[in-house]
Design an enzyme around this catalytic site. Structure first.
Site, PDB file in Angstrom:
ATOM      1  N   ARG A   1       0.842  -1.210   0.000  1.00  0.00           N
ATOM      2  CA  ARG A   1       0.000   0.000   0.000  1.00  0.00           C
ATOM      3  C   ARG A   1       0.875   1.257   0.000  1.00  0.00           C
ATOM      4  NH1 ARG A   1      -5.483  -0.830   2.390  1.00  0.00           N
ATOM      5  NH2 ARG A   1      -5.567   1.435   2.382  1.00  0.00           N
TER       6      ARG A   1
ATOM      7  N   HIS B   1       2.035   6.728  -6.680  1.00  0.00           N
ATOM      8  CA  HIS B   1       0.939   7.677  -6.891  1.00  0.00           C
ATOM      9  C   HIS B   1       1.392   9.111  -6.635  1.00  0.00           C
ATOM     10  CE1 HIS B   1      -3.153   9.423  -5.813  1.00  0.00           C
ATOM     11  NE2 HIS B   1      -3.381   8.854  -6.975  1.00  0.00           N
TER      12      HIS B   1
END
Lengths: 243, 243
Positions: B55, B62
């Site tokens: 994650r 991102h």
């Protein structure tokens, strides 16, 4: 020449040690100044130091920690130096610096300029709710209606949709002094900058942007701070701008 | 569970569209949600989606817009997931999130947690003036004296000297719940993270950092927001943390 006249408190603007990411301007204590100086010295070994555009290329490397970033920078205008001259002139004229989001505003140095520093986000909430457009896009359109972007240093560090909205505003007649746009990401970021370059070139608005998916708030703040830095050098007579 | 209890106004924390750089959590209008979703979908095509550490790797990609960044992330703890669990637990326990500078604080989402969000900068000015150390380093030492870092989520996005000061504090007995450190630059940035990993590993403090010169405020804020996001998933029962 040392404080913002807008609502930014001292606390909100760059403090002395925020140098590593975006401004050697900010370093005041001796360790901080040593690090900032050495850091920019290393950058100057990696990036040419000839033109005003080189200053921006250097800052992009400084802000990202990546020597390759110099090759990703793009400039639109009569030549690569024009957006840098235009930005420095706008700083000297105390034009507003208008960022997309709070984080970029927080990265703009409080030193070396008397420009009000504004952010778009927080405006246009109704428009966003009505249309489903992003809040940053709506905030740009709302500020534009108020005439805030004409003559301003327009900075987009985060939201591709803000860059797209700004391109629409330019198409509709808005004339920022210069646009600094480095939104980051996998969806629309590169495309938004490409559209901004195209529209701005058609309408004679100088831009500083990058290609690719990388970018971000720290980079946008750093590049904008470099415009402030160039303006300081003009004021001190070590740099002159062509007319 | 939706507001900060510290001095941050709504305006100062992430607003709805600050998604592209650091938080899909923040997207509320339909366009923003579309972009945030598509963007994380693309990231998940590029980064494994198996573990809690994944994650954080996804968020690094991102936040930076660069698929390569996943390989630059480092985790210290019993295993790679431990710092993520520890961070999510600290969020659920409403421990303070303490950033080095204002820009990082501005990037921390206001949604999904009740942690106070503090920044170090602004503290320790006297110590900096007396010693010549950087103001961020002095500010970390000053907050540490007040016991602020024990049990906290300690975040360094900008200043290598803040990361070095934090390492000294850990050596002297301070125990943050987790450290997120991504200072950027050519001088001391990589070294400061390396020292932090070494000291933290010796003293059992979990860390999330990266290798190399890259990093920055947007990345640090994004990774911290991902800890908030994991905590939200725990609260909703879609993720469970090992004991």
């Amino acid at each position: 020449m040392t404080t913002n006249t807008d609502d930014a408190t001292d606390d909100e603007t760059n403090s002395d040690d925020d140098f590593e990411e975006y401004a050697d301007l900010g370093a005041t204590t001796s360790n901080a100044m040593d690090i900032a100086e050495t850091s920019m010295d290393r950058v100057r070994e990696l990036v040419p130091d000839e033109t005003l555009a080189d200053r921006i290329r250097q800052k992009s490397v400084h802000a990202t920690g990546d020597p390759e970033f110099q090759y990703l920078m793009r400039f639109t205008g009569a030549d690569d130096d024009e957006p840098v001259s235009a930005g420095a002139r706008a700083v000297l004229d105390e034009q507003p610096i208008v960022t997309d989001i709070t984080m970029v505003k927080a990265g703009i140095t409080g030193r070396g300029h008397d420009c009000p520093v504004k952010k778009a986000i927080g405006n246009g909430a109704e428009l966003a709710a009505e249309t489903g457009m992003t809040r940053t896009a709506a905030s740009v359109l709302e500020l534009d209606k108020q005439g805030v972007y004409d003559g301003a240093i327009a900075v987009v560090g985060n939201a591709p949709t803000a860059a797209l909205a700004l391109a629409d505003c330019i198409e509709d007649g808005t004339r920022p002094a210069v646009v600094v746009a480095t939104p980051v990401g996998f969806v629309k970021a590169a495309e938004s900058r490409e559209r901004l370059r195209k529209v701005a070139a058609e309408h004679g608005v100088p831009t500083i942007t990058n290609v690719g998916r990388r970018g971000g708030s720290g980079l946008a703040a750093g590049l904008t701070n470099e415009l402030v830095h160039v303006a300081s050098d003009v004021r001190e007579g070590t740099v002159s701008l062509d007319d």
